[in-house]
Design an enzyme around this catalytic site. Structure first.
Site, PDB file in Angstrom:
ATOM      1  N   TYR A   1       0.724  -1.259  -0.154  1.00  0.00           N
ATOM      2  CA  TYR A   1      -0.167   0.157   0.163  1.00  0.00           C
ATOM      3  C   TYR A   1       0.914   1.262  -0.136  1.00  0.00           C
ATOM      4  CZ  TYR A   1      -3.346   3.371   2.316  1.00  0.00           C
ATOM      5  OH  TYR A   1      -3.977   4.494   2.561  1.00  0.00           O
TER       6      TYR A   1
ATOM      7  N   GLY B   1      -5.839  -4.413  23.106  1.00  0.00           N
ATOM      8  CA  GLY B   1      -4.564  -3.808  22.633  1.00  0.00           C
ATOM      9  C   GLY B   1      -4.617  -2.369  22.003  1.00  0.00           C
TER      10      GLY B   1
ATOM     11  N   ARG C   1     -11.455  -3.334  21.465  1.00  0.00           N
ATOM     12  CA  ARG C   1     -10.505  -4.077  20.726  1.00  0.00           C
ATOM     13  C   ARG C   1      -9.172  -4.340  21.630  1.00  0.00           C
ATOM     14  NH1 ARG C   1      -8.943  -3.351  14.449  1.00  0.00           N
ATOM     15  NH2 ARG C   1      -7.404  -1.648  15.629  1.00  0.00           N
TER      16      ARG C   1
ATOM     17  N   ASP D   1       9.729  -7.546  -3.636  1.00  0.00           N
ATOM     18  CA  ASP D   1       8.484  -7.869  -2.761  1.00  0.00           C
ATOM     19  C   ASP D   1       8.026  -9.311  -2.961  1.00  0.00           C
ATOM     20  OD1 ASP D   1       5.724  -5.748  -1.992  1.00  0.00           O
ATOM     21  OD2 ASP D   1       5.378  -8.009  -2.040  1.00  0.00           O
TER      22      ASP D   1
ATOM     23  N   GLY E   1       1.250  -7.947  -0.926  1.00  0.00           N
ATOM     24  CA  GLY E   1       1.485  -6.941  -1.861  1.00  0.00           C
ATOM     25  C   GLY E   1       0.914  -7.534  -3.347  1.00  0.00           C
TER      26      GLY E   1
ATOM     27  N   TYR F   1       4.272  -6.845  16.820  1.00  0.00           N
ATOM     28  CA  TYR F   1       4.610  -5.978  15.550  1.00  0.00           C
ATOM     29  C   TYR F   1       5.448  -4.791  15.993  1.00  0.00           C
ATOM     30  CZ  TYR F   1       3.651  -2.573  12.079  1.00  0.00           C
ATOM     31  OH  TYR F   1       3.813  -1.648  11.215  1.00  0.00           O
TER      32      TYR F   1
ATOM     33  N   ASN G   1      -1.644   6.699  11.408  1.00  0.00           N
ATOM     34  CA  ASN G   1      -2.723   5.808  10.802  1.00  0.00           C
ATOM     35  C   ASN G   1      -2.893   6.285   9.229  1.00  0.00           C
ATOM     36  OD1 ASN G   1      -3.406   5.426  13.544  1.00  0.00           O
ATOM     37  ND2 ASN G   1      -4.921   4.200  12.839  1.00  0.00           N
TER      38      ASN G   1
HETATM   39  N1  UFG Z   1     -11.835   0.298  14.553  1.00  0.00           N
HETATM   40  C1  UFG Z   1     -13.176   0.047  15.032  1.00  0.00           C
HETATM   41  N2  UFG Z   1     -13.997  -0.770  14.085  1.00  0.00           N
HETATM   42  C2  UFG Z   1     -13.310  -1.530  13.008  1.00  0.00           C
HETATM   43  C3  UFG Z   1     -11.887  -1.352  12.953  1.00  0.00           C
HETATM   44  C4  UFG Z   1     -11.126  -0.529  13.562  1.00  0.00           C
HETATM   45  O1  UFG Z   1     -13.719   0.649  15.719  1.00  0.00           O
HETATM   46  O2  UFG Z   1     -14.031  -2.339  12.328  1.00  0.00           O
HETATM   47  C5  UFG Z   1     -11.143   1.248  15.433  1.00  0.00           C
HETATM   48  C6  UFG Z   1     -10.057   0.678  16.135  1.00  0.00           C
HETATM   49  O3  UFG Z   1     -10.455   0.074  17.419  1.00  0.00           O
HETATM   50  C7  UFG Z   1      -9.225   1.781  16.461  1.00  0.00           C
HETATM   51  C8  UFG Z   1      -9.346   2.698  15.178  1.00  0.00           C
HETATM   52  O4  UFG Z   1     -10.696   2.144  14.655  1.00  0.00           O
HETATM   53  O5  UFG Z   1      -9.695   2.504  17.566  1.00  0.00           O
HETATM   54  C9  UFG Z   1      -8.329   2.423  14.069  1.00  0.00           C
HETATM   55  O6  UFG Z   1      -8.238   1.067  13.971  1.00  0.00           O
HETATM   56  P1  UFG Z   1      -7.182   0.585  12.655  1.00  0.00           P
HETATM   57  O7  UFG Z   1      -7.295  -1.143  12.709  1.00  0.00           O
HETATM   58  O8  UFG Z   1      -7.492   1.227  11.486  1.00  0.00           O
HETATM   59  O9  UFG Z   1      -5.639   1.264  13.025  1.00  0.00           O
HETATM   60  P2  UFG Z   1      -4.863   1.126  14.315  1.00  0.00           P
HETATM   61  O10 UFG Z   1      -4.768   2.566  14.982  1.00  0.00           O
HETATM   62  O11 UFG Z   1      -5.377  -0.109  15.290  1.00  0.00           O
HETATM   63  O12 UFG Z   1      -3.491   0.854  13.879  1.00  0.00           O
HETATM   64  C10 UFG Z   1      -2.933   1.350  12.961  1.00  0.00           C
HETATM   65  C11 UFG Z   1      -1.747   0.507  11.657  1.00  0.00           C
HETATM   66  C12 UFG Z   1      -0.913  -0.312  12.694  1.00  0.00           C
HETATM   67  C13 UFG Z   1       0.079   0.685  13.492  1.00  0.00           C
HETATM   68  C14 UFG Z   1      -0.894   1.602  14.302  1.00  0.00           C
HETATM   69  C15 UFG Z   1      -0.181   2.893  14.856  1.00  0.00           C
HETATM   70  O13 UFG Z   1      -2.877  -0.310  11.176  1.00  0.00           O
HETATM   71  O14 UFG Z   1      -0.039  -0.899  11.776  1.00  0.00           O
HETATM   72  O15 UFG Z   1      -1.787   2.291  13.466  1.00  0.00           O
HETATM   73  O16 UFG Z   1      -0.758   3.567  15.739  1.00  0.00           O
HETATM   74  F1  UFG Z   1       0.704  -0.148  14.348  1.00  0.00           F
END
Ligand code: UFG
Length: 328
Positions: free
Chosen positions: A12, A283, A281, A32, A37, A142, A171
């Site tokens: 991406y 973590g 969720r 890659d 990818g 990770y 993000n």
């Molecule tokens: N979320 C929801 N519903 C969903 C998916 C996500 O409520 O269906 C929430 C998550 O709980 C979180 C927020 O949306 O609070 C963002 O979630 P993402 O999964 O989009 O992104 P993350 O913040 O969990 O993780 C991202 C990257 C990681 C990185 C991290 C660093 O995907 O690789 O940011 O901050 F490590």
């Protein structure tokens, strides 16, 4: 002219960065393994090798044959949840193979490395916005693998063999006209809400409504993938001009809640995402917001496309053009 090796250039953020490097006339070669990818994400005119970063012989050959002097290292597994479930895979793919790559780069005379790092190196920070000197305390495998890679580069820098830029993404989101997010198992918020609002999934769950934030949902700092790509170009320039090694946050300094993201997507798409409220969720930190001052001061990098509405509009255009990702 020397070449830049982009590992994970079919992913991406990698594919958008390859596009940005080529647009400014750089010679690029992509490595890659195509596990996450997409071959279609890389222009056919660009030399492409399908293989692992830990394939020492292949890396040696690429570096020698293309006169590689710099490397932008994206190739990695990047799902937090998956890393908790299967840590060995993350250790082996991200850390062990990354070390082998660095060793071969140094042996081959590569002088500069830009590392795709993450806000996950901070774990659950004591305060926000987060500056780069906040302690690295990852809370999942990770994030831990990225700390290990940062530390390896720090050791190589101290020995005078390379200079590096560790770019810690917050993000990543959005799309360009031709490249966007296509994860085989999607877990990211914006693509999920878009698919729900487009009627391609039944709805979506907001994970956690009791966080200590204004509306109770988690807050993140969303950064447009084109702004991320621009930061990689600027980091390479900095290193090539003799600049010192550095760690840089890539975020905007502004956070948006999950609820605000859902509302923005619904207004851009003109449809409900049928959001239901769910448990937190595991973590997930409540708030992650970058202090982006250092990137602006040292690299002259300022996000220009990262207001939430532009991010969502661009992601929506990509989704409409490619509802099933690169396969469609
Ligand atoms: N979320 C929801 N519903 C969903 C998916 C996500 O409520 O269906 C929430 C998550 O709980 C979180 C927020 O949306 O609070 C963002 O979630 P993402 O999964 O989009 O992104 P993350 O913040 O969990 O993780 C991202 C990257 C990681 C990185 C991290 C660093 O995907 O690789 O940011 O901050 F490590």
């Amino acid at each position: 002219m020397n070449a830049t090796l982009v590992t994970g250039g079919a992913g991406y953020i990698g594919s958008v960065t390859v596009e940005a490097l080529v647009a400014r006339g750089e010679t690029v070669v992509v490595l890659d393994n195509l596990i996450t990818g997409h071959r279609e994400a890389v222009d056919r005119a660009i030399p492409f090798y399908e293989g692992a970063t830990g394939d020492r012989e292949l890396v040696r050959k690429i570096v020698a044959e293309h006169g590689v002097d710099s490397c932008v290292h994206f190739a990695a597994l990047s799902s937090v949840a998956e890393s908790v479930a299967d840590p060995e895979r993350y250790l082996s793919n991200n850390a062990v193979q990354g070390m082998a790559l660095f060793e071969e780069l140094v042996r081959g005379g590569v002088r500069h490395v830009v590392l795709s790092s993450t806000a996950a190196v901070y774990g659950e920070p004591e305060s926000n916005p987060i500056a780069e000197d906040a302690p690295r305390k990852p809370v999942n495998p990770y994030g831990m693998t990225k700390v290990v890679l940062e530390q390896a580069l720090e050791a190589l820098d101290r020995s005078g063999q390379i200079t590096f830029a560790a770019l810690r993404y917050f993000n990543a989101a959005g799309a360009t006209g031709t490249r966007g997010e296509d994860h085989r198992r999607e877990s990211h918020l914006i693509p999920i809400v878009l698919a729900a609002a487009a009627g391609r999934r039944d709805g979506m769950t907001i994970y956690g409504t009791d966080y200590p934030t204004p509306d109770g949902t988690a807050v993140r700092d969303y950064i447009h993938v084109s702004d991320l790509a621009d930061a990689h170009v600027k980091a390479l320039d900095h290193l090539r001009k003799g600049g010192e090694s550095l760690h840089i946050n890539l975020g905007t300094g502004t956070g948006f809640s999950v609820r605000q993201v859902v509302d923005t997507v619904e207004s851009v798409v003109g449809n409900s995402a049928n959001a239901v409220l769910g448990e937190r969720r595991p973590g997930d930190p409540p708030v992650l917001i970058a202090d982006p001052g250092k990137g602006s001061e040292i690299l002259g990098w300022t996000p220009t496309q990262s207001d939430l509405e532009s991010i969502v509009r661009d992601a929506w255009s990509w989704h409409k053009a490619r509802p099933l990702g690169y396969g469609s």
